[in-house]
Design an enzyme around this catalytic site. Structure first.
Site, PDB file in Angstrom:
ATOM      1  N   ASP A  60       0.827  -1.209   0.000  1.00 25.29           N
ATOM      2  CA  ASP A  60       0.000   0.000   0.000  1.00 25.29           C
ATOM      3  C   ASP A  60       0.867   1.266   0.000  1.00 25.29           C
ATOM      4  O   ASP A  60       1.956   1.270   0.571  1.00 25.29           O
ATOM      5  CB  ASP A  60      -0.906  -0.036   1.249  1.00 25.29           C
ATOM      6  CG  ASP A  60      -2.084   0.904   1.121  1.00 25.29           C
ATOM      7  OD1 ASP A  60      -2.282   1.496   0.047  1.00 25.29           O
ATOM      8  OD2 ASP A  60      -2.825   1.048   2.117  1.00 25.29           O
ATOM      9  N   GLY A  61       0.337   2.312  -0.583  1.00 27.21           N
ATOM     10  CA  GLY A  61       0.980   3.627  -0.497  1.00 27.21           C
ATOM     11  C   GLY A  61       1.604   4.120  -1.795  1.00 27.21           C
ATOM     12  O   GLY A  61       2.270   5.152  -1.811  1.00 27.21           O
ATOM     13  N   ASN A  62       1.374   3.396  -2.891  1.00 28.16           N
ATOM     14  CA  ASN A  62       1.949   3.831  -4.177  1.00 28.16           C
ATOM     15  C   ASN A  62       1.452   5.219  -4.572  1.00 28.16           C
ATOM     16  O   ASN A  62       2.219   6.064  -5.034  1.00 28.16           O
ATOM     17  CB  ASN A  62       1.552   2.862  -5.297  1.00 28.16           C
ATOM     18  CG  ASN A  62       2.168   1.493  -5.127  1.00 28.16           C
ATOM     19  OD1 ASN A  62       3.055   1.309  -4.313  1.00 28.16           O
ATOM     20  ND2 ASN A  62       1.685   0.535  -5.889  1.00 28.16           N
ATOM     21  N   ARG A  82      -0.294   9.158 -10.065  1.00 24.78           N
ATOM     22  CA  ARG A  82      -0.380   7.939  -9.243  1.00 24.78           C
ATOM     23  C   ARG A  82       0.254   6.731  -9.941  1.00 24.78           C
ATOM     24  O   ARG A  82       0.850   5.863  -9.309  1.00 24.78           O
ATOM     25  CB  ARG A  82      -1.841   7.621  -8.933  1.00 24.78           C
ATOM     26  CG  ARG A  82      -2.520   8.616  -8.004  1.00 24.78           C
ATOM     27  CD  ARG A  82      -4.001   8.273  -7.847  1.00 24.78           C
ATOM     28  NE  ARG A  82      -4.167   6.899  -7.388  1.00 24.78           N
ATOM     29  CZ  ARG A  82      -4.057   6.506  -6.120  1.00 24.78           C
ATOM     30  NH1 ARG A  82      -3.776   7.388  -5.182  1.00 24.78           N
ATOM     31  NH2 ARG A  82      -4.232   5.247  -5.794  1.00 24.78           N
ATOM     32  N   SER A  98      -7.086  -5.804  -6.076  1.00 25.21           N
ATOM     33  CA  SER A  98      -8.197  -6.391  -5.324  1.00 25.21           C
ATOM     34  C   SER A  98      -9.474  -6.353  -6.148  1.00 25.21           C
ATOM     35  O   SER A  98      -9.583  -5.582  -7.119  1.00 25.21           O
ATOM     36  CB  SER A  98      -8.406  -5.643  -4.001  1.00 25.21           C
ATOM     37  OG  SER A  98      -9.129  -4.461  -4.228  1.00 25.21           O
ATOM     38  N   GLU A 137     -11.961  -4.986  -5.385  1.00 22.71           N
ATOM     39  CA  GLU A 137     -12.560  -3.651  -5.209  1.00 22.71           C
ATOM     40  C   GLU A 137     -11.807  -2.579  -6.009  1.00 22.71           C
ATOM     41  O   GLU A 137     -12.271  -1.448  -6.147  1.00 22.71           O
ATOM     42  CB  GLU A 137     -12.566  -3.248  -3.720  1.00 22.71           C
ATOM     43  CG  GLU A 137     -13.606  -3.990  -2.869  1.00 22.71           C
ATOM     44  CD  GLU A 137     -13.268  -5.470  -2.633  1.00 22.71           C
ATOM     45  OE1 GLU A 137     -12.078  -5.785  -2.452  1.00 22.71           O
ATOM     46  OE2 GLU A 137     -14.193  -6.301  -2.663  1.00 22.71           O
ATOM     47  N   ASN A 138     -10.599  -2.924  -6.498  1.00 23.69           N
ATOM     48  CA  ASN A 138      -9.798  -1.919  -7.213  1.00 23.69           C
ATOM     49  C   ASN A 138     -10.404  -1.496  -8.557  1.00 23.69           C
ATOM     50  O   ASN A 138      -9.976  -0.500  -9.148  1.00 23.69           O
ATOM     51  CB  ASN A 138      -8.356  -2.406  -7.422  1.00 23.69           C
ATOM     52  CG  ASN A 138      -7.504  -2.346  -6.166  1.00 23.69           C
ATOM     53  OD1 ASN A 138      -6.517  -3.064  -6.028  1.00 23.69           O
ATOM     54  ND2 ASN A 138      -7.869  -1.490  -5.201  1.00 23.69           N
ATOM     55  N   ARG A 145      -5.425  -2.233   8.474  1.00 20.58           N
ATOM     56  CA  ARG A 145      -6.568  -3.094   8.188  1.00 20.58           C
ATOM     57  C   ARG A 145      -6.186  -4.154   7.162  1.00 20.58           C
ATOM     58  O   ARG A 145      -5.134  -4.080   6.530  1.00 20.58           O
ATOM     59  CB  ARG A 145      -7.774  -2.272   7.727  1.00 20.58           C
ATOM     60  CG  ARG A 145      -7.488  -1.386   6.568  1.00 20.58           C
ATOM     61  CD  ARG A 145      -8.706  -0.578   6.093  1.00 20.58           C
ATOM     62  NE  ARG A 145      -8.262   0.304   5.037  1.00 20.58           N
ATOM     63  CZ  ARG A 145      -7.846   1.547   5.220  1.00 20.58           C
ATOM     64  NH1 ARG A 145      -7.869   2.092   6.424  1.00 20.58           N
ATOM     65  NH2 ARG A 145      -7.410   2.279   4.203  1.00 20.58           N
TER      66      ARG A 145
END
Ligand code: FPP
Length: 255
Positions: free
Chosen positions: A30-32, A43, A75, A77-78, A204
């Site tokens: 995470d954090g890209n 991004r 994911s 959800e992505n 999380r």
């Protein structure tokens, strides 16, 4: 600690301090986006650097004696992200398979893909299947790419499949066991993760390996994924080696 089978991988040594390394490390990279934004970059640049970090960590994990590494790459959800970002992530996956497959194969690594394949672009799907097929007989570290992956979706698919099988065989689905559910997940045959790392300071699980994480140890770091290097990985291993894992039991020395 689990006993470690002979794998014939390019393992060169244990984690710092001589303690045994976790057998299966899973990472939420995470954090890209924040990494890129902090530099005034789009991004997608964060994801590009994220792929570089992923390459380094795969090599390093193998050198530390890790048998399985799972990387949460996209994911279920992505898909909610802007279409340009989604298509960039798809192109990164293509690039990863096309450029890195031969290196992974030479390093005796096996590739496994977890996640829903229905609905993926046929070109991507066949690349994923090719990477599994080409490396299937390898005996070194297994690199598990979680792509279009979500735990709820994975568990739902497994339970549906099992229930349909039970009913077709005239058996009562109330006899389904947790071992049968495990054996019908995308991760069938892969040991549960010992250590789950999440970068970027978020605390999380985000629908990642929720069934398999029942007894995992967690390591959270504020470091953003593109900056996560071998030293950070070693710090996570060192933290893992200090943990006492009881799996619901009590310590051996307890009265
Ligand atoms: C989360 O960061 C990261 C992702 C959703 C993608 C992870 C992908 C890579 C590391 C590149 C390698 C990819 C493949 C397909 C092999 P974020 O974008 O949510 O970061 P933010 O929270 O700072 O916005």
């Amino acid at each position: 600690m689990t006993s470690r089978p002979e794998t014939g991988s390019s393992v060169t040594g244990p984690a710092p301090g001589g303690a045994a390394a976790p057998r299966h490390v899973a990472i939420i990279m995470d954090g890209n986006g924040r990494w890129a934004q902090a530099r005034g970059l789009p991004r997608t640049e964060g994801h590009r650097h994220g792929l570089e970090a992923l390459r380094k960590i795969i090599r390093h994990a193998s050198s530390r004696g890790v048998d399985f590494i799972t990387l949460y790459s996209f994911s279920s959800e992505n898909w909610r992200r802007p279409p340009t970002e989604v298509s960039f992530l798809m192109s990164l996956l293509r690039r990863f398979v096309q450029r890195d497959l031969s290196e992974l194969h030479k390093a005796n690594c096996r590739v496994r893909i977890i996640g829903e394949r229905e609905g993926l672009d046929p070109g991507i799907r066949s690349l994923l299947e090719e990477s599994e097929r080409v490396t299937a007989a390898n005996t070194g570290m297994t690199v598990v790419i979680a792509f279009n992956y979500g735990s709820r979706d994975e568990i739902t698919r497994a339970v549906r499949k099992l229930t349909q099988r039970y009913l077709a065989e005239g058996r009562d689905p109330s006899a389904i066991t947790d071992a049968e559910i495990s054996a019908n997940l995308d991760t069938a045959g892969i040991p549960d993760p010992d250590l789950i790392i999440r970068t970027s300071g978020e605390l999380r699980l985000s629908n990642f390996l929720m069934w398999q994480a029942a007894y995992a140890e967690f390591y959270f770091t504020p470091v953003l994924w593109p900056d996560f290097g071998p030293e950070e990985f070693d710090a996570a291993l060192a933290s893992f080696c200090e943990r006492e894992r009881r799996f619901g039991g009590v310590t051996a020395t307890g009265s």
